[in-house]
Design an enzyme around this catalytic site. Structure first.
Site, PDB file in Angstrom:
ATOM      1  N   SER A  67     -12.480  -3.883 -13.946  1.00 17.32           N
ATOM      2  CA  SER A  67     -11.701  -3.062 -13.013  1.00 17.32           C
ATOM      3  C   SER A  67     -11.099  -1.828 -13.676  1.00 17.32           C
ATOM      4  O   SER A  67     -10.434  -1.028 -13.024  1.00 17.32           O
ATOM      5  CB  SER A  67     -10.580  -3.907 -12.385  1.00 17.32           C
ATOM      6  OG  SER A  67      -9.683  -4.365 -13.378  1.00 17.32           O
ATOM      7  N   THR A 219      -7.758   2.885 -14.035  1.00 12.91           N
ATOM      8  CA  THR A 219      -8.523   1.981 -13.188  1.00 12.91           C
ATOM      9  C   THR A 219      -9.811   2.659 -12.732  1.00 12.91           C
ATOM     10  O   THR A 219      -9.916   3.881 -12.761  1.00 12.91           O
ATOM     11  CB  THR A 219      -7.704   1.570 -11.948  1.00 12.91           C
ATOM     12  OG1 THR A 219      -8.427   0.598 -11.182  1.00 12.91           O
ATOM     13  CG2 THR A 219      -7.411   2.771 -11.057  1.00 12.91           C
ATOM     14  N   VAL A 230      -8.685   7.736  -3.223  1.00 10.96           N
ATOM     15  CA  VAL A 230      -7.747   7.740  -4.340  1.00 10.96           C
ATOM     16  C   VAL A 230      -6.697   6.680  -4.049  1.00 10.96           C
ATOM     17  O   VAL A 230      -6.092   6.675  -2.974  1.00 10.96           O
ATOM     18  CB  VAL A 230      -7.078   9.117  -4.520  1.00 10.96           C
ATOM     19  CG1 VAL A 230      -6.023   9.052  -5.622  1.00 10.96           C
ATOM     20  CG2 VAL A 230      -8.121  10.180  -4.832  1.00 10.96           C
ATOM     21  N   GLY A 231      -6.489   5.783  -4.986  1.00  9.43           N
ATOM     22  CA  GLY A 231      -5.495   4.738  -4.810  1.00  9.43           C
ATOM     23  C   GLY A 231      -4.148   5.116  -5.383  1.00  9.43           C
ATOM     24  O   GLY A 231      -3.837   6.290  -5.577  1.00  9.43           O
ATOM     25  N   ASP A 232      -3.342   4.104  -5.677  1.00 10.30           N
ATOM     26  CA  ASP A 232      -1.991   4.356  -6.157  1.00 10.30           C
ATOM     27  C   ASP A 232      -1.933   4.725  -7.632  1.00 10.30           C
ATOM     28  O   ASP A 232      -0.996   5.385  -8.071  1.00 10.30           O
ATOM     29  CB  ASP A 232      -1.118   3.126  -5.907  1.00 10.30           C
ATOM     30  CG  ASP A 232      -1.571   1.902  -6.695  1.00 10.30           C
ATOM     31  OD1 ASP A 232      -2.794   1.740  -6.886  1.00 10.30           O
ATOM     32  OD2 ASP A 232      -0.709   1.104  -7.106  1.00 10.30           O
ATOM     33  N   GLY A 253      -2.579  -3.878  -7.883  1.00  4.32           N
ATOM     34  CA  GLY A 253      -2.903  -4.597  -6.654  1.00  4.32           C
ATOM     35  C   GLY A 253      -3.556  -3.699  -5.626  1.00  4.32           C
ATOM     36  O   GLY A 253      -4.307  -2.788  -5.973  1.00  4.32           O
ATOM     37  N   ASP A 254      -3.258  -3.954  -4.370  1.00  2.00           N
ATOM     38  CA  ASP A 254      -3.861  -3.218  -3.265  1.00  2.00           C
ATOM     39  C   ASP A 254      -3.204  -1.846  -3.141  1.00  2.00           C
ATOM     40  O   ASP A 254      -2.204  -1.666  -2.443  1.00  2.00           O
ATOM     41  CB  ASP A 254      -3.693  -4.012  -1.967  1.00  2.00           C
ATOM     42  CG  ASP A 254      -4.459  -3.396  -0.808  1.00  2.00           C
ATOM     43  OD1 ASP A 254      -4.819  -2.202  -0.894  1.00  2.00           O
ATOM     44  OD2 ASP A 254      -4.712  -4.103   0.178  1.00  2.00           O
ATOM     45  N   GLY A 255      -3.787  -0.880  -3.840  1.00  2.00           N
ATOM     46  CA  GLY A 255      -3.177   0.437  -3.921  1.00  2.00           C
ATOM     47  C   GLY A 255      -3.053   1.149  -2.601  1.00  2.00           C
ATOM     48  O   GLY A 255      -2.124   1.945  -2.401  1.00  2.00           O
TER      49      GLY A 255
END
Length: 341
Positions: A67, A219, A230-232, A253-255
């Site tokens: 990941s 990540t 784009v996540g957190d 986690g779930d960004g």
């Protein structure tokens, strides 16, 4: 004195209140080599930023849990792209990259954003071109493993994916998808269930002997994400946050859900008010729970005295969170565990 130290360490290992000691390195998940690398950098006289960059960079090399780094989490087109950030808690400067392509050392590029630009966040192919200008090699991030994951996903009719309210039915077939003439109902939220068994971002907080704070993340994002997502992780205050007047925090986690609440920033602000790091982390998780009770995620926190803590949201398949800690009271970087709330 020896008895007191042993008692403090025992409390740490038992999951009790953390014993305050500086310097401290704390990172998400049981990424031991990352913790060892960051700690070694500090012991050799490197800065807090150096420790964060090298520690998270170690996970990029090791492809931690698939990941972090190259060769993991292919998107819908089969490509691996990277997100990373690094933050200086003295100056409040942030360097970040998102949707970075063809460059393996994402957090290294993020550090260069601080050092050589007046910007905070660079994205996509333009971020890759910047990286090349900074001397990073242009490489293929795809591997046989990531191609295998992508091929298996295609053979399973592109399940799971991150689309909703589209035609054809995204729960049964691959795209291309488009908007229907009329939206009839929302699909059930399943993102958290997809991520529970996929360890996520490395987030790291480093606090030096004088209380100087730095933080960072790296990540390859959500597996099978829609290209461009784009996540957190590269967002300051979401993926991580550092402030040398209070402390540092990082999230995993779930960004897509967690970034809406700026959990790392909020945790640091709780610590600024004098709240214990463990409680600060718990309060952040509780806030997100009110809106997304089934989200997958965890937060690590450390204040400028070296006290630290963590918290996670309890859901099926995820009842404990493992993280790494290094400080002078521990003989080596140590894996610790908290029960989710």
């Amino acid at each position: 004195m020896l008895v007191v130290l042993l008692l403090l360490v025992a409390l740490q290992l038992a999951g009790g209140a953390s014993a305050a000691a500086l310097p401290v390195v704390i990172n998400t998940w049981a990424f031991r080599k990352a913790a060892e690398t960051a700690w070694r950098v500090l012991q050799l006289g490197g800065s807090e930023l150096d420790a964060v960059e090298r520690g998270c960079g170690q996970c990029e090399i090791d492809q931690c849990d698939g990941s972090v780094g190259y060769g993991g989490s292919p998107d819908e087109s089969g490509e691996t792209t990277l997100d990373a950030m690094i933050m200086d808690g003295n100056t409040m400067e942030v360097g970040a990259v998102a949707d970075l392509r063809h460059v393996k050392n994402a957090i290294g590029v993020a550090r260069k954003v601080i050092e050589y630009t007046k910007h905070t966040l660079l994205v996509g192919e333009s971020a890759s071109l910047f990286a090349v200008k900074m001397g990073f090699p242009y490489e293929d991030l795809t591997t046989q493993d990531s191609l295998s994951v992508y091929s298996k996903w295609l053979n399973q009719h592109c399940q799971p994916n991150y689309w909703k309210n589209v035609v054809p039915d995204s729960s049964k077939s691959c795209g291309p998808y488009k908007r229907p003439e009329k939206v009839t109902s929302d699909e059930e939220e399943t993102t958290s269930e997809r991520r529970v068994h996929n360890h996520d971002t490395i987030g790291m907080v480093v606090i030096g002997r004088t209380g100087t704070v730095a933080s960072g993340t790296s990540t390859n994002g959500a597996v099978h994400k829609i290209p461009g997502r784009v996540g957190d992780s590269p967002i300051a205050g979401a993926g991580s946050y550092a402030d040398s007047t209070a402390g540092g925090a990082a999230a995993t986690g779930d960004g897509d859900i967690m970034m809406r609440f700026l959990p790392s920033y909020l945790a640091v602000e709780y610590m600024r008010m004098g709240i214990d790091p463990t409680v600060a982390c718990q309060k952040v998780i509780s806030r997100i729970q009110k809106y997304a009770p089934n989200f997958f995620g965890a937060v690590i926190c450390a204040n400028t005295t070296g006290s630290y803590g963590a918290a996670c949201n309890k859901i099926p398949g995820f009842t404990q969170f493992h993280f790494m800690v290094s400080n002078p009271l521990l003989s080596q970087p140590t894996e610790q565990v908290v029960d989710c709330i």
